[in-house]
Design a protein around this motif. Sequence first.
Motif, PDB file in Angstrom:
ATOM      1  N   GLN A 176      13.033   7.470 -12.079  1.00 25.30           N
ATOM      2  CA  GLN A 176      13.718   6.644 -13.075  1.00 25.30           C
ATOM      3  C   GLN A 176      13.129   6.835 -14.465  1.00 25.30           C
ATOM      4  OE1 GLN A 176      13.105   3.048 -10.759  1.00 25.30           O
ATOM      5  NE2 GLN A 176      15.263   2.949 -10.167  1.00 25.30           N
TER       6      GLN A 176
ATOM      7  N   PRO B 291       8.521   0.040  -5.191  1.00 25.72           N
ATOM      8  CA  PRO B 291       9.126   0.202  -6.523  1.00 25.72           C
ATOM      9  C   PRO B 291       8.436   1.198  -7.430  1.00 25.72           C
ATOM     10  CG  PRO B 291       9.157  -2.108  -5.906  1.00 25.72           C
ATOM     11  CD  PRO B 291       8.349  -1.394  -4.856  1.00 25.72           C
TER      12      PRO B 291
ATOM     13  N   SER C  40      14.141  -0.259 -13.515  1.00 26.82           N
ATOM     14  CA  SER C  40      13.952  -0.692 -12.133  1.00 26.82           C
ATOM     15  C   SER C  40      14.426  -2.128 -11.995  1.00 26.82           C
ATOM     16  CB  SER C  40      12.476  -0.603 -11.726  1.00 26.82           C
ATOM     17  OG  SER C  40      12.253  -1.252 -10.484  1.00 26.82           O
TER      18      SER C  40
ATOM     19  N   TRP D 233      10.159   4.329  -9.238  1.00 29.72           N
ATOM     20  CA  TRP D 233      10.164   4.290 -10.704  1.00 29.72           C
ATOM     21  C   TRP D 233       9.921   5.662 -11.321  1.00 29.72           C
ATOM     22  CZ3 TRP D 233       6.188   3.257 -14.825  1.00 29.72           C
ATOM     23  CH2 TRP D 233       6.756   2.698 -15.972  1.00 29.72           C
TER      24      TRP D 233
END
Length: 438
Positions: free
Chosen positions: A196, A189, A125, A193
């Motif tokens: 990710q 975020p 991130s 995430w």
Amino acid sequence: MRHRHALALGLTVTALLAGSVPATAATPTRTAAAQDTAAARPGTNCPQLSRDLPWYGHNRAKLQRAIDTRGTCSHPELAHGHGRAPVAAFDWDNTMTKNDVTDATINWSLRHDKILRPARWSDTSKWLTPAADRALTAACGTAVPVGSPLPTSTDAGCADEILEIRGEAKTMNGDAAFAGTWNHRRTVPQYAWVPQLFAGHTDAELRSYAAAGRKAALAAPVGSTEKIGTHTLPAYVRYYPQQKDLVRTLRRAGFDVYIVSAGSEPVTEVWSKSVGFDRAHTIAIRSVTEHGRISYGMQGCGDVPTGKGDAIPYIDGKRCFINQEIFHIKGAEAWRKQDPAHRIAIGGGDADTDVTFVNDATSAHLAVNRNKTELMCRGYDNADDRWVVNPMFIEPLGRKSGAYPCATEGYTNTDGVPGPVRRPDGTVVPDQHDRIHA
């Protein structure tokens, strides 16, 4: 980009009839507002919500009226595929189900060593802080080769750091896990995430993990928990029968029904399929694949390009994805509230991440009460008399103590600073007390 051919044809016809007027500014022959205020004309095709499934107060009747007014009951041509189908859209986690299916997938993956070690945690991130990078590196180690599974089933410290950052945006030591600048009404975020974390896997692999997690969560008893690291987490997920019935009734009444979620799209698709949603009707975070494998990138929306999560289906981002994917509105215009003909008729959600698109609905706004401030401020203020507030259908919350701070800090501004919740006319929503609960 996915194609919704029938809806696209309807928009094209509207644009042609309007001459040079853009599709987003077209004036429908029958406005959504007029349809909502008119009494539903009883017809031969009035699909009904089940009376065997309990709703709070008069909520079933309110939703039924919206269905009758906008669907085949008042517009029988919809049953034959004629006319523009009204659109309904719902969040998934804690709206269609009790508990979060993305969390269920993460939890199963941690128990079965499915998270691959990145070369650097800071790669995952662009907002990950140095403190979080150090904490993850220390907890998960460097002995495992890059791209190989981390032993999170036995390494409690590594699992703990991942769960704490996902859930609280903090490290186990309490340091901020994310920092920097982002639009707080377009992304968050720790939500971005999640996909990710699955970088390096294929979409098919992630779907298989979601399916395994689904099987385990549906088998676990209602109310059960599990312990991963030092975290105690819900072990079960259930589909809400009322929501499944609502979706089924909407479809029978001629609605085009979508899911719009801030979860990972392959995960949401596994769960939504059982309620009859195909991939074209399931909108969530779409990871970019490179050489067939999930990367740290994800598709943008409107005028926000593909990147590392600057625009996901989150608060205003859900409006953008609905406008872009369902109504085919492009560029910066996709972020703006559209005219009634290019908005959903019925929307439902449970959290502030849903508030913008649910508020955009023209006939009914369903709010599942999880004590989320902006959503409940708007639900209880009920400015247009179309809000339907309902307790959670399974293990509902009790009454929230104290008032929702609507007048002072119920709204999250783009810079993350809280402010007052305002109505469309600019007036401030006064603080609201929790009135509809277990």
